[in-house]
Design a protein around this motif. Structure first.
Motif, PDB file in Angstrom:
ATOM      1  N   GLY A  27     -11.574  -1.513  -9.387  1.00 26.97           N
ATOM      2  CA  GLY A  27     -12.830  -2.186  -9.069  1.00 26.97           C
ATOM      3  C   GLY A  27     -12.652  -3.669  -8.804  1.00 26.97           C
ATOM      4  N   MET A  28     -11.562  -4.221  -9.297  1.00 21.04           N
ATOM      5  CA  MET A  28     -11.390  -5.665  -9.181  1.00 21.04           C
ATOM      6  C   MET A  28     -10.754  -6.116  -7.875  1.00 21.04           C
ATOM      7  N   VAL A  29     -10.287  -5.164  -7.091  1.00 21.01           N
ATOM      8  CA  VAL A  29      -9.648  -5.618  -5.855  1.00 21.01           C
ATOM      9  C   VAL A  29     -10.353  -5.053  -4.618  1.00 21.01           C
ATOM     10  N   ASN A  30     -10.339  -5.850  -3.615  1.00 19.12           N
ATOM     11  CA  ASN A  30     -10.936  -5.512  -2.320  1.00 19.12           C
ATOM     12  C   ASN A  30     -10.407  -4.180  -1.775  1.00 19.12           C
ATOM     13  N   ALA A  31     -11.306  -3.410  -1.198  1.00 10.98           N
ATOM     14  CA  ALA A  31     -10.931  -2.067  -0.748  1.00 10.98           C
ATOM     15  C   ALA A  31      -9.775  -2.073   0.248  1.00 10.98           C
ATOM     16  N   THR A  32      -9.783  -3.011   1.164  1.00  8.29           N
ATOM     17  CA  THR A  32      -8.711  -3.005   2.172  1.00  8.29           C
ATOM     18  C   THR A  32      -7.372  -3.409   1.535  1.00  8.29           C
ATOM     19  N   THR A  33      -7.417  -4.370   0.648  1.00  5.74           N
ATOM     20  CA  THR A  33      -6.202  -4.757  -0.061  1.00  5.74           C
ATOM     21  C   THR A  33      -5.675  -3.570  -0.849  1.00  5.74           C
ATOM     22  N   ARG A  34      -6.594  -2.907  -1.509  1.00  3.23           N
ATOM     23  CA  ARG A  34      -6.227  -1.772  -2.335  1.00  3.23           C
ATOM     24  C   ARG A  34      -5.535  -0.713  -1.484  1.00  3.23           C
ATOM     25  N   ALA A  35      -6.052  -0.519  -0.279  1.00  3.29           N
ATOM     26  CA  ALA A  35      -5.452   0.478   0.610  1.00  3.29           C
ATOM     27  C   ALA A  35      -4.033   0.072   0.991  1.00  3.29           C
ATOM     28  N   ARG A  36      -3.852  -1.226   1.278  1.00  9.47           N
ATOM     29  CA  ARG A  36      -2.510  -1.690   1.631  1.00  9.47           C
ATOM     30  C   ARG A  36      -1.550  -1.450   0.469  1.00  9.47           C
ATOM     31  N   VAL A  37      -2.030  -1.777  -0.722  1.00  8.47           N
ATOM     32  CA  VAL A  37      -1.193  -1.573  -1.899  1.00  8.47           C
ATOM     33  C   VAL A  37      -0.867  -0.096  -2.062  1.00  8.47           C
ATOM     34  N   ALA A  38      -1.892   0.725  -1.924  1.00  2.00           N
ATOM     35  CA  ALA A  38      -1.683   2.167  -2.088  1.00  2.00           C
ATOM     36  C   ALA A  38      -0.623   2.661  -1.111  1.00  2.00           C
ATOM     37  N   ALA A  39      -0.696   2.152   0.125  1.00  5.31           N
ATOM     38  CA  ALA A  39       0.270   2.575   1.135  1.00  5.31           C
ATOM     39  C   ALA A  39       1.686   2.169   0.724  1.00  5.31           C
ATOM     40  N   ALA A  40       1.809   0.951   0.235  1.00  5.31           N
ATOM     41  CA  ALA A  40       3.126   0.465  -0.180  1.00  5.31           C
ATOM     42  C   ALA A  40       3.652   1.281  -1.356  1.00  5.31           C
ATOM     43  N   VAL A  41       2.774   1.567  -2.293  1.00  2.00           N
ATOM     44  CA  VAL A  41       3.158   2.358  -3.458  1.00  2.00           C
ATOM     45  C   VAL A  41       3.683   3.710  -2.995  1.00  2.00           C
ATOM     46  N   GLU A  42       2.916   4.297  -2.112  1.00  2.00           N
ATOM     47  CA  GLU A  42       3.275   5.610  -1.565  1.00  2.00           C
ATOM     48  C   GLU A  42       4.644   5.568  -0.897  1.00  2.00           C
ATOM     49  N   GLN A  43       4.790   4.585  -0.037  1.00  2.00           N
ATOM     50  CA  GLN A  43       6.014   4.486   0.742  1.00  2.00           C
ATOM     51  C   GLN A  43       7.255   4.308  -0.127  1.00  2.00           C
ATOM     52  N   LEU A  44       7.088   3.513  -1.194  1.00  4.51           N
ATOM     53  CA  LEU A  44       8.237   3.228  -2.053  1.00  4.51           C
ATOM     54  C   LEU A  44       8.383   4.225  -3.197  1.00  4.51           C
ATOM     55  N   GLY A  45       7.388   5.071  -3.354  1.00  2.00           N
ATOM     56  CA  GLY A  45       7.437   6.006  -4.476  1.00  2.00           C
ATOM     57  C   GLY A  45       7.401   5.270  -5.806  1.00  2.00           C
ATOM     58  N   TYR A  46       6.655   4.183  -5.799  1.00  2.00           N
ATOM     59  CA  TYR A  46       6.619   3.331  -7.001  1.00  2.00           C
ATOM     60  C   TYR A  46       5.881   3.985  -8.162  1.00  2.00           C
ATOM     61  N   GLU A  47       6.464   3.861  -9.340  1.00  2.00           N
ATOM     62  CA  GLU A  47       5.753   4.212 -10.574  1.00  2.00           C
ATOM     63  C   GLU A  47       6.020   3.109 -11.563  1.00  2.00           C
ATOM     64  N   PRO A  48       4.978   2.611 -12.189  1.00  2.00           N
ATOM     65  CA  PRO A  48       5.162   1.510 -13.136  1.00  2.00           C
ATOM     66  C   PRO A  48       6.172   1.887 -14.214  1.00  2.00           C
ATOM     67  N   ASN A  49       6.967   0.962 -14.588  1.00  2.00           N
ATOM     68  CA  ASN A  49       7.938   1.164 -15.662  1.00  2.00           C
ATOM     69  C   ASN A  49       7.206   1.150 -17.005  1.00  2.00           C
ATOM     70  N   ARG A  50       7.313   2.273 -17.685  1.00  2.00           N
ATOM     71  CA  ARG A  50       6.538   2.407 -18.927  1.00  2.00           C
ATOM     72  C   ARG A  50       6.986   1.459 -20.017  1.00  2.00           C
ATOM     73  N   ALA A  51       8.277   1.221 -20.054  1.00  2.00           N
ATOM     74  CA  ALA A  51       8.780   0.337 -21.100  1.00  2.00           C
ATOM     75  C   ALA A  51       8.204  -1.058 -20.923  1.00  2.00           C
ATOM     76  N   ALA A  52       8.212  -1.522 -19.686  1.00  2.00           N
ATOM     77  CA  ALA A  52       7.705  -2.869 -19.426  1.00  2.00           C
ATOM     78  C   ALA A  52       6.217  -2.942 -19.736  1.00  2.00           C
ATOM     79  N   ARG A  53       5.508  -1.929 -19.328  1.00  2.00           N
ATOM     80  CA  ARG A  53       4.082  -1.916 -19.617  1.00  2.00           C
ATOM     81  C   ARG A  53       3.842  -1.883 -21.118  1.00  2.00           C
TER      82      ARG A  53
END
Lengths: 331, 331
Positions: A27-53
DNA sequence: GGGTGGACTGCAATCCTTTGCAGTGCCCGT
DNA sequence: ACGGGCACTGCAAAGGATTGCAGTCCACCC
């Protein structure tokens, strides 16, 4: 090797903070930005590192499960329920088995507590004081046991026993034997209590034969004492005990349910396969695991509710009538 | 709340680095310094934060375990073995249950692989190619399955079948039926193969009746076909199937072992309690779990050995003779 | 047109431990 | 007496994500 949040940020042309927020506070980020991020996440297969979190949030996204014996079908089912529900919430489960050693209980929970957000503790044999001490330094949900001030999910043993007794009395039984489990077990106490009440209410008679190991061998050991009471029906602490009874009764040539009706508790898979198939009070095992997880996660999300400490789940058993119970023999 | 390494360092009058080394590389620090650190650790009840350590070392101190069904006593025992051995090495275990869904297998392992150092994968139904792909991005040890290039621990099914057949042939049986499990199951294939060899070597005859679900119901379903083969003995895929056979045979009035001898595989707890008690090939289940853990940890400690990929454990079954097998009926 | 507020976004600190590198101090050999 | 080496210890960076705070930009209202 694996992509990290900065790789994603770079690819999406934003800062790591934005990526983090896009994922956890959409909810805190602009929809278009969010889409760009989602695309990047998808492309890189990113998953947050649980230990760091975990390092920063203080939460591990993991819960612990402590059971007396994984090989006991009752706990196996329960574990299955816990595991399924936890996965549904994207939470991992550490399992630990005390090997039926009550002394190991507290130590295990303590060791586990350093690595998890909270613990589901099944059928603990520890005293109320010990449990309270444990709950001091970690969030705990009890299963199959209640203790004042601690949240938990338990079965309505009284009600289950009432169903069993009603069934037996309807079949004409007037004298009902009771094979208890370990004397210190919470379930034994409550089942015995429920049985006494039910028998009294229905003007029948209870013949307790003492406490036995909650196993097949326990049932074998109890059988002859059951016969000696002259009862025409017997309620066993659990299905394993009931199946042990069945075996010994068979070898003594006592017919079930012709001479004696037998009722168990739990409804483990084996009961259906026993000969005769066992009448039993089915306890929803996986359900207990699921509820325990919900309770635990709710407490973790809102520590206030933990303080109040009055969270409880109560589950009801259901009488499953099979072939081990029948009309009382005519004398 | 909990003490961290700097608290310890301050109390001991050293730097955090020294504390870290005192704990993990004791040889590198002076004995008296080490003692001061140890005292401070003791006093504060310090335990290193796993998340922080994991962040930098890249190791989580956790392994994953994926099984088809936790409620299946075979896997429950295996889980118990894995869990016990892992604890012995101070490693935690994440368990996940695929609910017998082969399609969920790969996904689960992948999800898990992000959070663990390696995975023990039990009785996978995936193809060799899929397994190889999985092994690409995480360290895997197989149980109850072999695949080229992947480490694992498996049972010598051929040998187990040989023992069963030798027993039956010695009892005078010449025609032996075989109730297979799922066609795609590795164990089914190897057991069928072993059976064929053993039967041939002993100049007996095999009558396969096809593939059935590895459950009680599967056994019930297979029973009539077994009878139709005219065999005087039957080997079932596993004990659950054998117990299903027993039930259906009983209800058809066919005597075991009078008319037909029955042999299972696994030796689950239930087998001893069946009526008649089941003759079966006992597979060391906890042992398999233990060995799998050792294999996995060895690979993690020394990735070279992983590259070589030739680590294998092999376990032997042991024929347990009970009451479900007897002399072949005289015609 | 200027001011105010809202909607986003970025900076930088923080969580805790490990580890490469750079000292420090001391002993010993020459 | 001086240099080299050893044994030990400390500094500081790194690992990856979250989040309080501050800043930017734009829209809208007066």
């Amino acid at each position: 090797m694996a992509a990290n949040i900065r790789d994603v940020a770079r690819l999406a042309g934003v800062s790591p903070s934005t990526v983090s927020r896009a994922l956890s506070l959409p909810g805190m980020v602009n929809a278009t930005t969010r889409a760009r991020v989602a695309a990047a996440v998808e492309q890189l297969g990113y998953e947050p590192n649980r230990a760091a979190r975990g390092l920063i949030t203080g939460r591990t996204g993991t819960i612990g499960l402590v059971v007396p014996d994984l090989a006991n079908p009752f706990f196996a089912s329960l574990t299955k329920g816990v595991q399924a529900r936890a996965r549904h919430h994207d939470v991992a489960v550490f399992v630990a088995d005390t090997d039926e050693d009550p002394a190991a209980e507290a130590g295990l929970v303590r060791a586990l507590s350093k690595q998890v957000d909270g613990v589901v503790l099944c059928s603990p044999r520890a005293s109320d004081e010990e449990l309270a001490a444990i709950a001091q330094d970690t969030t705990v949900v009890l299963v199959n046991r209640t203790a004042v001030g601690l949240p938990g999910v338990a079965y309505d043993n009284e009600d289950g026993m009432r169903q069993a007794v009603a069934h037996l009395v309807a079949l004409g039984h007037r004298r009902i034997a009771w094979v208890g489990g370990p004397a210190t077990s919470w379930s034994t106490q409550h089942r015995g209590f429920g049985l006494r009440n039910a028998v009294e209410a229905l003007r029948a008679e209870l013949a307790p034969v003492g406490n036995f190991a909650p196993t097949y061998e326990g049932g074998m050991a109890a059988a002859d004492q059951v016969v000696a009471t002259g009862a025409t029906a017997v309620v066993a602490y659990n299905d394993l005990v009931a199946i042990g009874l069945l075996a010994r009764l068979h070898s003594r040539g006592i017919s079930v349910p012709g001479d004696l009706s037998v009722v168990g508790v739990d409804d483990i898979a084996m009961s259906r396969m026993a000969r005769p198939a066992l009448t039993t009070v089915r306890l929803p095992k996986q359900e207990a695991g699921r509820i325990a997880v919900e309770l635990l996660l709710a407490m973790l999300d809102d520590p206030e509710s933990a303080a109040e400490g009055s969270k409880h789940g109560e589950l009801h058993g259901e009488l499953i009538v099979r072939d081990s119970t029948g009309p009382a023999p005519q004398k």
